[in-house]
Design an enzyme around this catalytic site. Structure first.
Site, PDB file in Angstrom:
ATOM      1  NE  ARG A 263      -3.932  -1.866   2.355  1.00 56.08           N
ATOM      2  CZ  ARG A 263      -4.857  -2.071   3.273  1.00 56.08           C
ATOM      3  NH1 ARG A 263      -4.838  -1.372   4.395  1.00 56.08           N
ATOM      4  NH2 ARG A 263      -5.802  -2.955   3.090  1.00 56.08           N
TER       5      ARG A 263
ATOM      6  CD  GLU B  88      -8.715   3.172  13.160  1.00 50.70           C
ATOM      7  OE1 GLU B  88      -9.779   2.626  12.791  1.00 50.70           O
ATOM      8  OE2 GLU B  88      -8.162   4.084  12.518  1.00 50.70           O
TER       9      GLU B  88
HETATM   10  C1  LIG Z   1     -13.523   2.244   4.345  1.00 41.65           C
HETATM   11  C2  LIG Z   1     -12.823   1.356   5.351  1.00 41.65           C
HETATM   12  C3  LIG Z   1     -12.638   0.014   5.081  1.00 41.65           C
HETATM   13  C4  LIG Z   1     -12.004  -0.810   5.997  1.00 41.65           C
HETATM   14  N1  LIG Z   1     -11.850  -2.133   5.689  1.00 41.65           N
HETATM   15  C5  LIG Z   1     -11.278  -2.943   6.594  1.00 41.65           C
HETATM   16  C6  LIG Z   1     -11.161  -4.340   6.328  1.00 41.65           C
HETATM   17  O1  LIG Z   1     -11.567  -4.823   5.266  1.00 41.65           O
HETATM   18  N2  LIG Z   1     -10.615  -5.128   7.258  1.00 41.65           N
HETATM   19  C7  LIG Z   1     -10.165  -4.633   8.438  1.00 41.65           C
HETATM   20  O2  LIG Z   1      -9.700  -5.411   9.251  1.00 41.65           O
HETATM   21  N3  LIG Z   1     -10.257  -3.321   8.718  1.00 41.65           N
HETATM   22  C8  LIG Z   1     -10.799  -2.459   7.828  1.00 41.65           C
HETATM   23  N4  LIG Z   1     -10.897  -1.127   8.125  1.00 41.65           N
HETATM   24  C9  LIG Z   1     -10.472  -0.616   9.436  1.00 41.65           C
HETATM   25  C10 LIG Z   1     -11.505  -0.923  10.497  1.00 41.65           C
HETATM   26  O3  LIG Z   1     -12.792  -0.776   9.957  1.00 41.65           O
HETATM   27  C11 LIG Z   1     -11.440  -0.012  11.709  1.00 41.65           C
HETATM   28  O4  LIG Z   1     -10.154   0.129  12.116  1.00 41.65           O
HETATM   29  C12 LIG Z   1     -12.210  -0.594  12.879  1.00 41.65           C
HETATM   30  O5  LIG Z   1     -13.509  -0.874  12.476  1.00 41.65           O
HETATM   31  C13 LIG Z   1     -12.226   0.321  14.070  1.00 41.65           C
HETATM   32  O6  LIG Z   1     -13.141  -0.190  15.044  1.00 41.65           O
HETATM   33  P1  LIG Z   1     -13.297   0.452  16.457  1.00 41.65           P
HETATM   34  O7  LIG Z   1     -14.307  -0.378  17.157  1.00 41.65           O
HETATM   35  O8  LIG Z   1     -12.000   0.615  17.077  1.00 41.65           O
HETATM   36  O9  LIG Z   1     -13.861   1.907  16.228  1.00 41.65           O
HETATM   37  P2  LIG Z   1     -15.075   2.497  15.390  1.00 41.65           P
HETATM   38  O10 LIG Z   1     -15.804   1.468  14.681  1.00 41.65           O
HETATM   39  O11 LIG Z   1     -14.514   3.634  14.652  1.00 41.65           O
HETATM   40  O12 LIG Z   1     -16.054   3.010  16.474  1.00 41.65           O
HETATM   41  C14 LIG Z   1     -15.884   4.195  17.187  1.00 41.65           C
HETATM   42  C15 LIG Z   1     -17.021   4.354  18.138  1.00 41.65           C
HETATM   43  O13 LIG Z   1     -16.727   5.340  19.068  1.00 41.65           O
HETATM   44  C16 LIG Z   1     -17.772   6.243  19.180  1.00 41.65           C
HETATM   45  N5  LIG Z   1     -17.191   7.525  19.532  1.00 41.65           N
HETATM   46  C17 LIG Z   1     -16.101   8.110  19.013  1.00 41.65           C
HETATM   47  N6  LIG Z   1     -15.845   9.254  19.646  1.00 41.65           N
HETATM   48  C18 LIG Z   1     -16.786   9.387  20.587  1.00 41.65           C
HETATM   49  C19 LIG Z   1     -17.044  10.373  21.578  1.00 41.65           C
HETATM   50  N7  LIG Z   1     -16.262  11.420  21.723  1.00 41.65           N
HETATM   51  N8  LIG Z   1     -18.107  10.192  22.378  1.00 41.65           N
HETATM   52  C20 LIG Z   1     -18.902   9.105  22.248  1.00 41.65           C
HETATM   53  N9  LIG Z   1     -18.672   8.157  21.350  1.00 41.65           N
HETATM   54  C21 LIG Z   1     -17.637   8.293  20.529  1.00 41.65           C
HETATM   55  C22 LIG Z   1     -18.470   6.209  17.885  1.00 41.65           C
HETATM   56  O14 LIG Z   1     -19.805   6.577  18.064  1.00 41.65           O
HETATM   57  C23 LIG Z   1     -18.324   4.765  17.504  1.00 41.65           C
HETATM   58  O15 LIG Z   1     -19.363   4.041  18.086  1.00 41.65           O
HETATM   59  C24 LIG Z   1     -11.524  -0.279   7.213  1.00 41.65           C
HETATM   60  C25 LIG Z   1     -11.705   1.064   7.479  1.00 41.65           C
HETATM   61  C26 LIG Z   1     -12.323   1.889   6.551  1.00 41.65           C
HETATM   62  C27 LIG Z   1     -12.431   3.352   6.828  1.00 41.65           C
END
Ligand SMILES: Cc1cc2nc3c(=O)[nH]c(=O)nc-3n(C[C@H](O)[C@H](O)[C@H](O)COP(=O)(O)OP(=O)(O)OC[C@H]3O[C@@H](n4cnc5c(N)ncnc54)[C@H](O)[C@@H]3O)c2cc1C
Ligand code: HEM
Ligand code: HEM
Ligand code: SF4
Ligand code: F3S
Ligand code: FES
EC number: 1.3.5.1
Lengths: 213, 247, 687
Positions: C367, C466
Site C-alpha cells: 500500500r 483502533e
Molecule cells: C472504508 C474502510 C474500510 C475498511 N476495511 C477494513 C477491512 O476490510 N478489514 C479490516 O480489518 N479493517 C478495515 N478497516 C479498518 C476498520 O474498519 C477499523 O479500524 C475498525 O472498524 C475500528 O473499530 P473500532 O471499534 O475501534 O472503532 P469504530 O468502529 O470507529 O467506532 C468508534 C465508536 O466510538 C464512538 N465515539 C467516538 N468518539 C466518541 C465520543 N467522543 N463520544 C462518544 N462516542 C464516541 C463512535 O460513536 C463509535 O461508536 C476499514 C476502514 C475503513 C475506513
C-alpha cells in the site's frame, strides 16, 4: 391475518356467486332453480334455507371482522404518521393497493344497496314482480343507470381483489420466494379479471338485450 | 448548476416546523447530495443563519445514518442512500423538496434529523441469537447450505435506515423487521428462538406505533438495499406458525 | 510476498546519537516506559499465563461494579456485550443515533483468522509473523501473538451469532487471500464484512440491553474524562462528562472503570475514508488527563480510493485493493496528455510506472509504496482527472487489458459491485473509461498507549480497537483491524479488566467531588467559548485547512523542514481558530457546528503532536516515510538500532495558562523499547 382470512372467505363466496349469476345465461328456469337450490341446499340434513343461513352468518361475521380489521389498520396508519408529507410520490405501489380503503367503502355501500335490491328489500325499480329472482334481475339491469352502478362496483371489486388476493397470500406467508411471489401476483390478477368479467357479463348482456325475460 | 431548495426546518421535537426556501447556484454535478447541503450550510453560516441539521456518518451508503425525503421519494430518485445520491441526478433549475422521514415512531429531533431508536428497541425485543461470548462451537461444526446462506445474506444487508417506514403509506416497519427475521430464520443457528423472535418483534413493532402492513410495496421500492417483499411474507409465515405453536 | 533481506544495504546510514534528533526543542525527553503486565516465558504461553494470573471477580460482586464504554464499533460493542453477559453494570456511549452505525460498519474486505481451513500452511505463528513483519517490526510481539491466538475464537463466535460469512457450496466457510499474504485466511461477507460483524456485535449488545445489564446512550458525545485521586495517591479514571447531543445537557456519568473504544483519528486529515463523525476527542481528552499517546504519526494511506473532484469534497471512498490484481496503473508520459481522453493516448505514451519501477511486484506492491508512487507522478504534473487547487490528483487504473484477456463478464463477476460504486460516485463507466484512483488516509496505527492488559497510563482507563496503538506497529495488514477490534472486545478486555476490578468496587465518587465539578465546568467553559468567539470562519473551513497541512507535510512523505513548517502553520491556524471561528446556534439543542468545533479543536492539537512524533522518528518504517531515510532506490529505510521503540507522549498542561491559543505545553517523550524473542528483524524489499 383477520383481514386475510375474511377476505379469502369473500373471494370464495364471490366466485361461487359469480358462477351462480352466470346461470342467467342458461335462462329463466336455470337461474331460478339456482336461487331455489340456494335455499334447499343441504336439506334434509339442514332445515330449508339452513345452508344459506350458514353462509349468510359466515358472511356477516366475515364482514364484521373485515370491516373491523380495515378500520383498525386505517386508524393505525393514520396514527403512525400524523404529520403528512408536503410531497410524496408513490413508487412501487400499484394503484389498486392505494384504492383498497375507498374501494372497500364503495363495496360496503354497494353490498347494502345490492341486498336491498335483491334479498331484503327486493326493490324493483321497474315496478315489476319481485318474487321472481330472474325477472327481478333482468328488470334491474334493463335500467341503464343501475347497470352502470353495478359495473362501477365491479371495477372496484376487481381492483380490490387484484391487490386483495395477492395481499392475502403475502399476509399468510405463502409468498416466501421470488417465484411464489410472481405466481401469486398472477393468480391475483387472474382472480380479479375473472370476477370482474364474470359479474359484468350478466348486466351487460341484459342491457344489450341478449338476456331477456 | 442552480437549484431551488425547499427544506423542512424545525428547531426541536416540541416546536412546529415549516418549509423554507433557499437558492443555491454553485452546485456541481459531481457533488453528492449531502455535499450540496454542506455547501448550502457554509453559505447559511456565513450569512448568520443556523445551518440545517441533517444526519450522515459513513457517506458510503452503509451505516444507514443518512436519509432524507427528496421530492417525495425516500433517498431521492435513485435506488441508493441519500449520501450516495449525486447532483447529476438533477437538472439545472430544479426545485427540490427535502423533508425528514415522517413517522410518529421516528420523532423529528431537529430539521431533517429523526430519532430511529424504535428500530433498536425492535432488535432488543428479539433480533439476535442468544449466544454468550466464549460458548460458541467450532465454526465449521455448523454447516449452512449456500442457498440459505445467500438468502440470509440478502436479508442481512439491511442498513436500518428507515426508508421503508418513510415510504410506506401505512408507516409500517415490516420490511425492516422482515429482513431481520429472514436473516436469522434462514440460518440453523437462528432456529431455536424463531417463534419467540417473531412474536416479540412484531409486538414491539406495533407497540412503537408503526402501522400495519397491507402489502402495498412502496417500502421495497424505496429500500436502498433492495430488500425484497418476500421477507414480509416470511415474517407473516413465521408469525402464523408461531401462533399455531401456541405463542 | 516481498523478499526479506537482513539489513546489509550499503547505503544503510546509521546516524550518530544526537544527529537524528530533528525534534529537539519540540519535546522533553522523559523516563523510559515499560509494559509491566506482559508475562515472560514462551510466547505461545503468555496469554494463558496472563489469563490465569488475572484475578477473578465473583458473580455476586459484578452487579456492584460499573463500566463505562465509549464507542460501539467492533471493539466497543463486543466488549459491552461480553461484559454485560458477565453481569457487570455497563453503560455504552456513541455519537450516532444507534450503536449499529459505528464506523466499523464501513469495512469491506474481511477479517483474518488463523483457522487454516485451506490447509495452506497457515497457523497462529504465521499470522503472528505476518503481522509483526507487516508492522515493520514496530509492534509489541506479545500483543500480536495473542491477537493471532484468539483470532480463531472470533470466527466461532461470529458464526454462532448468525454472521452470514461467505460459504462454499458444501456449506462450509470460504476464505480468500488478502493484502498480499500467501495464505487464504481472510473470512468475508461479500464486500460488507464490517457491517455484518458489527451487526452481530450490535445484536449481542442489544440483547444485553433487553437483559438489563447494558444501558445505551446514543447521540451522546464524551467530552471529558473524570480522573479522581483515590486517596492513596493513585489518580484513577472514574467516569466521563458527556453531552446529550439532542438536548445539550451536560451529563456526568461515574463508574468504576472507563473503556475507550472510540476509533481512529484519521479525520485529522479532513479528507479520509473515515466516517464524518470519527474524531479524536475521547482519546485526546484522556491524553490531556494523563494517558500517553503512542506513535501518533503512524498513518496508513490506502492507494485505491476515488479521487477528489472539487473543494466541496467531504470524504473519500475506498475501493477494495483487490482491484490491483487485474487493473494496470498508469499515467501519461507527457504532461500535455493529462486532460485528454485516456483511450486516445497510445500505448507508447503511457507510463506504467509501478511495473516499470518494481518489475517483480508490479501493480501489487504494498500500500505505502503504491501510494507514494502515485503522489510522485501527480506532483510531477502527470496526474489525471479534474484539477483541484492547481494539481490533478489521480492516476489511471485500467482494466482494458484484463477485459480483453478475461472477458467483460469475468471482470463483472469479480468486481461488479466495485465498478458500480465507482460509476455511481464518478458518473463514469469503468468498463469503458479507465478508473481514476488516488491514495487516501485510511487507518491510524497510533493511539493511546496501553499495556498488555489494554490499560492506559491512567489506572482504570482501558483502551481498545483502533483507539489504542497496540497491535499493528508502523503498518497494519489488510483485514486485521476488524480482527483486533473483536479480539480486544470479546476475548482480551473481559479477562484483563477483571484483574483491575478485583480491587473494586471503588469508593463512590460524589457528583460534587472537586475533580468531577472541574471536569464538568471545563466542558461548559469550552462550549461557552466556541459559541461566543463569534468570528467569521466556519468550523469546516478550519478543518479543511488543517487537513491540507497534514496531508501536505505529514502525509505520505515527511521531511524535517516540512514538519517544522507544518507545526508553525498548525499553531497559527489554531490561534486563529480560537479567535475567529463562527459557531451559531445554542448549547441546549442539537447543534452540529458546535459538535464539529469541539472535534476540530482537538484535531488542531493532535495534528501538532503528530508532526512532532514524525519529526522525532528520523527513519522510515511502515506507514511513516521520512524522505531523509531511504535507500538509494527510494525504499523505506528503518533504523532499528535507534528507533525500535514505541514513542509514548505525555501531555503537559498549558504553559501559558488560560489562553485558548496555546493550550499545549511541550510534550514529554517516553520510550518503550521493543524486543523480539520469537522473530528476527528484517528489512523489507519489493524490488
Ligand atoms: C472504508 C474502510 C474500510 C475498511 N476495511 C477494513 C477491512 O476490510 N478489514 C479490516 O480489518 N479493517 C478495515 N478497516 C479498518 C476498520 O474498519 C477499523 O479500524 C475498525 O472498524 C475500528 O473499530 P473500532 O471499534 O475501534 O472503532 P469504530 O468502529 O470507529 O467506532 C468508534 C465508536 O466510538 C464512538 N465515539 C467516538 N468518539 C466518541 C465520543 N467522543 N463520544 C462518544 N462516542 C464516541 C463512535 O460513536 C463509535 O461508536 C476499514 C476502514 C475503513 C475506513
Ligand atoms: C352483477 C353482479 C351481481 C348480480 C347479478 C348479483 C345477483 C344477485 C342475486 C340475484 C341475489 C339474490 C339471490 C337470492 O337471494 O336468491 C344476490 C344475492 C347476494 N349477492 Fe349478488 N349479485 C352480483 C354481484 C354481487 C357482488 C359483487 C357481491 C359481493 C361482493 C354480491 C353479494 C351478494 C350477497 C352477499 C347476496 C346475498 C346472499 C344471501 O345471503 O341471500 N353480489 N346477488
Ligand atoms: C365491506 C366492505 C369492505 C371494506 C370496507 C373493505 C376494506 C378492505 C381494506 C381496508 C382492506 C385492507 C387492505 C389494504 O388496504 O390493502 C381489505 C383487504 C381485502 N379485502 Fe376488503 N373490504 C370490503 C369488502 C371486501 C369484499 C366484498 C371482498 C371480496 C369479495 C374483499 C376482499 C378483500 C381481500 C381478499 C383483502 C386482502 C386481505 C389482506 O390484506 O390480507 N373485501 N378490504
Ligand atoms: S429494509 Fe431497506 S429501507 Fe428498510 S431499514 Fe432496511 S435498508 Fe432501510
Ligand atoms: S409499503 Fe407498507 S404496506 Fe407493507 S408492503 Fe411495504 S410495509
Ligand atoms: S451516511 Fe452512511 S449510509 Fe448514508
Amino acid at each position: 391475518m383477520l383481514m386475510a382470512g375474511s377476505g379469502l372467505i369473500f373471494i370464495g363466496f364471490v366466485l361461487l356467486h359469480m358462477y351462480g349469476n352466470l346461470k342467467a345465461f342458461a335462462g329463466h328456469d336455470a337461474f331460478d332453480e339456482y336461487a331455489h337450490h340456494l335455499r334447499t341446499m343441504g336439506t334434509p340434513i339442514l332445515p330449508e334455507s339452513g345452508a344459506l343461513w350458514i353462509i349468510r352468518t359466515v358472511l356477516v361475521l366475515s364482514l364484521v371482522v373485515h370491516v373491523y380489521a380495515a378500520v383498525t389498520l386505517w386508524r393505525r396508519a393514520r396514527r403512525a404518521r400524523t404529520v403528512r408529507y408536503q410531497v410524496k410520490k408513490h413508487t412501487g405501489a400499484i394503484f389498486a393497493s392505494r384504492l383498497m380503503r375507498w374501494g372497500g367503502v364503495t363495496l360496503l355501500l354497494f353490498i347494502i344497496w345490492h341486498l336491498l335490491n335483491f334479498t331484503i328489500g327486493k326493490v324493483n325499480v321497474q315496478g315489476g314482480a319481485t318474487n321472481d329472482p330472474y325477472n327481478l334481475l333482468v328488470d334491474t339491469f334493463d335500467t341503464w343507470w343501475l347497470t352502470l352502478i353495478y359495473l362501477l362496483a365491479m371495477t372496484m371489486l376487481g381492483a380490490h381483489l387484484h391487490h386483495g388476493t395477492w395481499s392475502a397470500m403475502q399476509t399468510l406467508g405463502l409468498t416466501g420466494t421470488e417465484r411464489a411471489r410472481v405466481r401469486s401476483k398472477r393468480l391475483a390478477f387472474a382472480v380479479a379479471v375473472v370476477v370482474t368479467g364474470g359479474f359484468s357479463l350478466v348486466p351487460i348482456f341484459v342491457l344489450a338485450g341478449v338476456i331477456t325475460k | 448548476m442552480r437549484v431551488t431548495l425547499k427544506i423542512w426546518r424545525q428547531p426541536d421535537a416540541a416546536t412546529a416546523g415549516a418549509m423554507h426556501t433557499y437558492e443555491l447556484d454553485t452546485v456541481s454535478p459531481d457533488m453528492s447530495f449531502l455535499e450540496m447541503l454542506d455547501v448550502l450550510n457554509e453559505q447559511l453560516n456565513a450569512a448568520g443563519e443556523e445551518p440545517i441539521a441533517f444526519d450522515s456518518d459513513c457517506r458510503e451508503g452503509i451505516c444507514g445514518m443518512c436519509g432524507l425525503m427528496i421530492n417525495g421519494e425516500p433517498h431521492g430518485p435513485e435506488v441508493t442512500t441519500t449520501c450516495q445520491l449525486h447532483m447529476r441526478s438533477f437538472k439545472d433549475g430544479d426545485e427540490i423538496t427535502i423533508e425528514p422521514w415522517r413517522s410518529d415512531a421516528f420523532p423529528v429531533v431537529r430539521d431533517l434529523c429523526v430519532d430511529r431508536g424504535a428500530f433498536d428497541r425492535i432488535i432488543q425485543s428479539g433480533g439476535f441469537i442468544s449466544v454468550n461470548t466464549g460458548s460458541a462451537p467450532e465454526a465449521h461444526s455448523i454447516q449452512v447450505p449456500k442457498e440459505a446462506a445467500d438468502r440470509a445474506f440478502d436479508a442481512a444487508t439491511c442498513i436500518g435506515c428507515g426508508a421503508c417506514v418513510a415510504a410506506c403509506p401505512n408507516g409500517s416497519a415490516s420490511l425492516f423487521m422482515g429482513a431481520k427475521i429472514t436473516h436469522l430464520g434462514e440460518l440453523p443457528q437462528g432456529q431455536a428462538e424463531r417463534d419467540n423472535r417473531v412474536v416479540s418483534m412484531v409486538s414491539q413493532h406495533d407497540h412503537e406505533g408503526f402501522g400495519g402492513c397491507t402489502n402495498i410495496g412502496e417500502c421495497t421500492a424505496a429500500c436502498p438495499k433492495e430488500i425484497p417483499l418476500d421477507v414480509i411474507s416470511q415474517m407473516n409465515r413465521d408469525l402464523r406458525k408461531a401462533l399455531q405453536h401456541g405463542h | 510476498m516481498p523478499d526479506t533481506t537482513t539489513t546489509s544495504d550499503p547505503s544503510y546510514h546509521v546516524p550518530a546519537e544526537g544527529e537524528s534528533d530533528d525534534a529537539a526543542g519540540y519535546y522533553v525527553p522523559g523516563e523510559p516506559i515499560v509494559d509491566t503486565k506482559a508475562p515472560g516465558g514462551p510466547i505461545d504461553e503468555r496469554w494463558s499465563t496472563r489469563k490465569f494470573e488475572a484475578r477473578l471477580v465473583n458473580p455476586a460482586n459484578r452487579r456492584k461494579l460499573s463500566i463505562i464504554i465509549v464507542g460501539t464499533g467492533l471493539a466497543g460493542a463486543s466488549a459491552a456485550a461480553t461484559l454485560g453477559e458477565a453481569g457487570y453494570v455497563v453503560k455504552s456511549f456513541c455519537y450516532q443515533d444507534s450503536p449499529r452505525r459505528a464506523h466499523s460498519i464501513a469495512a469491506q474486505g474481511g477479517i483474518n483468522a488463523a483457522k487454516n481451513y485451506k490447509e495452506d500452511g497457515d497457523s497462529v505463528h504465521r499470522l503472528f509473523y505476518d503481522t509483526v513483519k507487516g508492522g515493520d517490526y514496530r509492534s509489541r510481539e506479545s500483543n500480536v501473538y495473542r491477537l493471532a491466538e484468539v483470532s480463531t475464537n472470533i470466527i466461532d463466535q461470529c458464526v454462532a451469532q448468525g454472521v452470514p460469512f461467505a460459504r462454499e457450496y458444501g456449506g462450509l466457510l470460504d476464505n480468500r487471500s488478502f493484502g498480499g499474504v500467501q495464505v487464504s485466511r481472510t473470512f468475508y461477507a461479500r464486500g460488507q464484512t464490517g457491517q455484518q460483524l458489527l451487526i452481530g456485535a450490535y445484536q449481542a449488545l442489544e440483547r444485553q440491553v433487553q437483559a438489563g445489564t447494558v444501558t445505551t446512550y446514543t447521540r451522546h458525545e464524551m467530552l471529558e474524562l473524570i480522573v479522581v485521586d483515590d486517596g492513596e495517591g493513585k489518580k484513577r479514571a472514574r467516569g466521563i462528562i458527556a453531552r446529550d447531543m439532542v438536548t445539550g445537557a451536560i451529563e456526568t456519568h461515574l463508574a468504576d472503570v472507563v473503556v475507550l473504544a472510540s476509533g481512529g483519528y484519521g479525520n485529522v486529515f479532513y479528507l479520509s475514508t473515515n466516517a464524518m463523525g470519527s474524531n479524536v476527542t475521547a482519546s485526546w481528552r484522556a491524553h490531556r488527563k494523563g494517558a500517553y499517546m503512542a506513535n501518533p504519526c503512524y498513518t496508513q494511506i490506502h492507494p485505491t480510493c476515488i479521487p477528489v473532484t472539487g473543494s466541496h469534497q467531504s470524504k473519500l471512498t475506498l475501493m477494495s485493493e483487490s482491484l490491483r490484481n487485474d487493473g494496470r496503473i498508469w499515467v501519461p508520459k507527457k504532461k500535455e496528455d493529462c486532460d485528454k481522453d485516456p483511450r486516445s493516448i497510445p500505448e507508447e505514451d503511457r507510463d506504467y510506472y509501478l511495473e516499470r519501477i518494481y518489475p517483480s511486484f508490479g501493480n501489487l506492491v504494498p500500500r505505502d509504496i503504491a501510494s507514494r508512487a502515485a503522489k510522485y507522478q501527480c506532483d510531477d504534473g502527470r496526474g489525471v482527472g479534474p484539477e483541484v487547487d492547481g494539481v490533478r490528483r489521480g492516476v489511471y487504473l485500467d482494466f482494458a487489458d484484463a477485459i480483453a484477456r478475461l472477458g467483460r463478464d469475468a471482470i463483472e463477476e469479480k468486481y461488479g459491485n466495485l465498478f458500480d460504486m465507482y460509476a455511481r460516485i464518478t458518473g463514469e463507466n469503468p468498463y469503458e473509461v479507465p478508473m481514476r484512483i488516488y491514495p487516501a488516509v485510511h487507518y491510524v496505527m497510533g493511539g493511546l498507549w496501553v499495556d498488555y492488559d489494554l490499560q492506559s497510563t491512567i489506572p482504570g482507563l482501558f483502551v481498545t480497537g483502533e483507539a489504542n496503538f497496540s497491535d499493528h506497529g508502523a503498518n497494519r495488514l489488510g483485514a486485521s483491524a476488524l480482527m483486533q477490534g473483536l479480539a480486544d472486545g470479546y476475548f482480551v478486555l473481559p479477562h484483563t479488566i477483571r484483574d483491575y476490578l478485583a480491587d473494586g468496587p471503588f469508593e463512590k465518587v460524589a457528583e460534587d467531588h472537586p475533580a468531577v465539578v472541574e471536569a464538568r465546568e471545563s466542558v461548559q467553559r469550552r462550549i461557552e467559548h466556541y459559541l461566543t468567539v463569534n468570528g467569521t470562519r466556519s468550523v469546516d473551513s478550519y478543518h479543511r485547512e488543517l487537513g491540507n497541512i497534514m496531508w501536505e507535510y505529514c502525509g505520505m512523505e515527511r521531511t524535517e523542514d516540512g514538519l517544522k513548517k507544518a507545526i508553525d502553520l498548525i499553531r497559527t491556524l489554531r490561534d486563529d481558530f480560537h479567535r475567529n471561528v463562527k459557531v451559531l446556534g445554542s448549547a441546549d439543542s442539537l447543534n452540529q457546528s458546535l459538535e464539529k468545533a469541539g472535534r476540530v479543536a482537538d484535531f488542531l492539537e493532535l495534528g501538532e503532536l503528530m508532526c512532532i512524533d514524525a519529526l522525532n522518528r528520523r527513519e522510515s518504517c511502515g506507514g511513516h516515510f521520512r524522505a531523509e531515510s531511504q535507500t538509494e532506490d527510494g525504499e523505506a529505510l528503518r533504523h532499528d538500532d535507534l528507533y525500535a521503540y514505541v514513542a509514548a507522549w505525555e501531555f503537559t498542561p498549558e504553559d501559558a495558562g488560560e489562553s485558548w491559543a496555546t493550550p499545549m505545553g511541550t510534550p514529554v517523550l517516553h520510550k518503550e523499547d521493543l524486543t523480539y524473542t520469537a522473530i528476527e528483524m528484517k528489512q523489507r524489499s519489493y524490488k
